[in-house]
Design a protein around this motif. Structure first.
Motif, PDB file in Angstrom:
ATOM      1  N   GLN A 115     -48.930 -44.415 -32.338  1.00  0.00           N
ATOM      2  CA  GLN A 115     -48.746 -45.313 -33.483  1.00  0.00           C
ATOM      3  C   GLN A 115     -47.434 -46.073 -33.285  1.00  0.00           C
ATOM      4  O   GLN A 115     -46.353 -45.574 -33.571  1.00  0.00           O
ATOM      5  CB  GLN A 115     -48.716 -44.521 -34.792  1.00  0.00           C
ATOM      6  N   THR A 135     -55.641 -51.986 -33.791  1.00  0.00           N
ATOM      7  CA  THR A 135     -54.216 -51.667 -33.866  1.00  0.00           C
ATOM      8  C   THR A 135     -53.566 -52.393 -35.033  1.00  0.00           C
ATOM      9  O   THR A 135     -52.699 -51.836 -35.727  1.00  0.00           O
ATOM     10  CB  THR A 135     -53.510 -52.057 -32.556  1.00  0.00           C
ATOM     11  N   TRP A 186     -52.218 -47.881 -34.507  1.00  0.00           N
ATOM     12  CA  TRP A 186     -52.490 -47.040 -33.344  1.00  0.00           C
ATOM     13  C   TRP A 186     -52.950 -47.886 -32.161  1.00  0.00           C
ATOM     14  O   TRP A 186     -53.785 -48.778 -32.310  1.00  0.00           O
ATOM     15  CB  TRP A 186     -53.554 -45.995 -33.663  1.00  0.00           C
ATOM     16  N   ARG A 226     -46.972 -39.175 -34.393  1.00  0.00           N
ATOM     17  CA  ARG A 226     -47.260 -40.500 -33.839  1.00  0.00           C
ATOM     18  C   ARG A 226     -48.005 -40.444 -32.513  1.00  0.00           C
ATOM     19  O   ARG A 226     -48.010 -41.429 -31.766  1.00  0.00           O
ATOM     20  CB  ARG A 226     -45.966 -41.300 -33.678  1.00  0.00           C
TER      21      ARG A 226
END
Length: 235
Positions: free
Chosen positions: A148, A79, A84, A108
């Motif tokens: 995201q 991440t 993400w 997203r």
């Protein structure tokens, strides 16, 4: 968290959207006559009692169950590199309507799937949305997706921005319950601060591996959780 919750039902006069969850819904257990009375009732007492969007935290939960929006966000080293994260999202005590949809921002969200549902006649994924039909009493649905959500700041910190969360019907905003958990599966992020700050009606709990808030409120709620970076993650 790019998600909105829209209700498609007769007599519904609003559909709100935005980051996080937006809910425009018919009140539970309202009969046709009660809905007509609502439209025709313009008494000053009713108008004065309606929340018009100002955020008010509730020290005591409402007597009747209200929509509960629960997010579990898992942040790891990947991440940090991409932004993400895995998101598990559940909606409980859904308002009893014929049709609704949960809408995410397409850019997203990815890998959206339905994990479970109760009290819902039909539910399916359609693009970046989840379509629901025939919502019954005590309805609940849980989803899993990649979102995201972790964003870098110019000062080297990171943030997760959620909201606005709201439950809106016609000319007012009504009680809602939101729980948010950010689980840190990386040693390279440390909690910095949260806005709003912990207070009555907005409870925040922080450990080395998790940031969690639980809140009952009326109006529009937007939250910002900030993290500092510790060391350099592998890769």
């Amino acid at each position: 968290m790019a998600c909105s919750f829209r209700t498609l039902a007769r007599l519904l006069g609003v559909a709100v959207s935005g980051l996080g969850l937006s809910l425009a819904a018919l009140a539970q257990d309202m009969s046709q006559q009660e809905l007509e009375d609502w439209f025709n009732d313009d008494t000053s007492a009713r108008i004065a009692a309606v929340n018009t969007g100002e955020l008010v935290f509730l020290a005591t939960p409402p007597a009747k169950p209200v929509h509960h929006h629960h997010n579990i966000l898992t942040v790891d080293d990947r991440t940090l590199a991409s932004g993400w994260a895995e998101l598990r999202q559940c909606h409980g005590n859904l308002d009893r309507v014929f049709a609704t949809q949960i809408v995410f921002r397409p850019e997203r969200v990815r890998n959206l799937v339905i994990l479970s549902r109760e009290g819902i006649g039909q539910a399916w994924v359609e693009g970046a949305t989840v379509q629901l039909r025939d919502i019954g009493p005590n309805a609940r649905i849980c989803l899993r997706l990649q979102s995201q959500v972790l964003m870098p700041n110019a000062d080297g910190t990171y943030h997760v921005n959620s909201g606005p969360f709201m439950r809106r019907f016609l000319d007012g905003y009504y009680p809602m319950h939101v729980t948010m958990e950010v689980r840190l599966r990386t040693r390279h992020l440390r909690f910095l601060d949260i806005t709003p700050a912990s207070q009555q009606g907005f409870q925040v709990r922080v450990t080395a591996h998790q940031v969690r808030f639980d809140t009952w409120f009326e109006g529009r709620l937007q939250t910002l959780i900030r993290f500092t970076r510790v060391g350099t993650p592998p890769g």
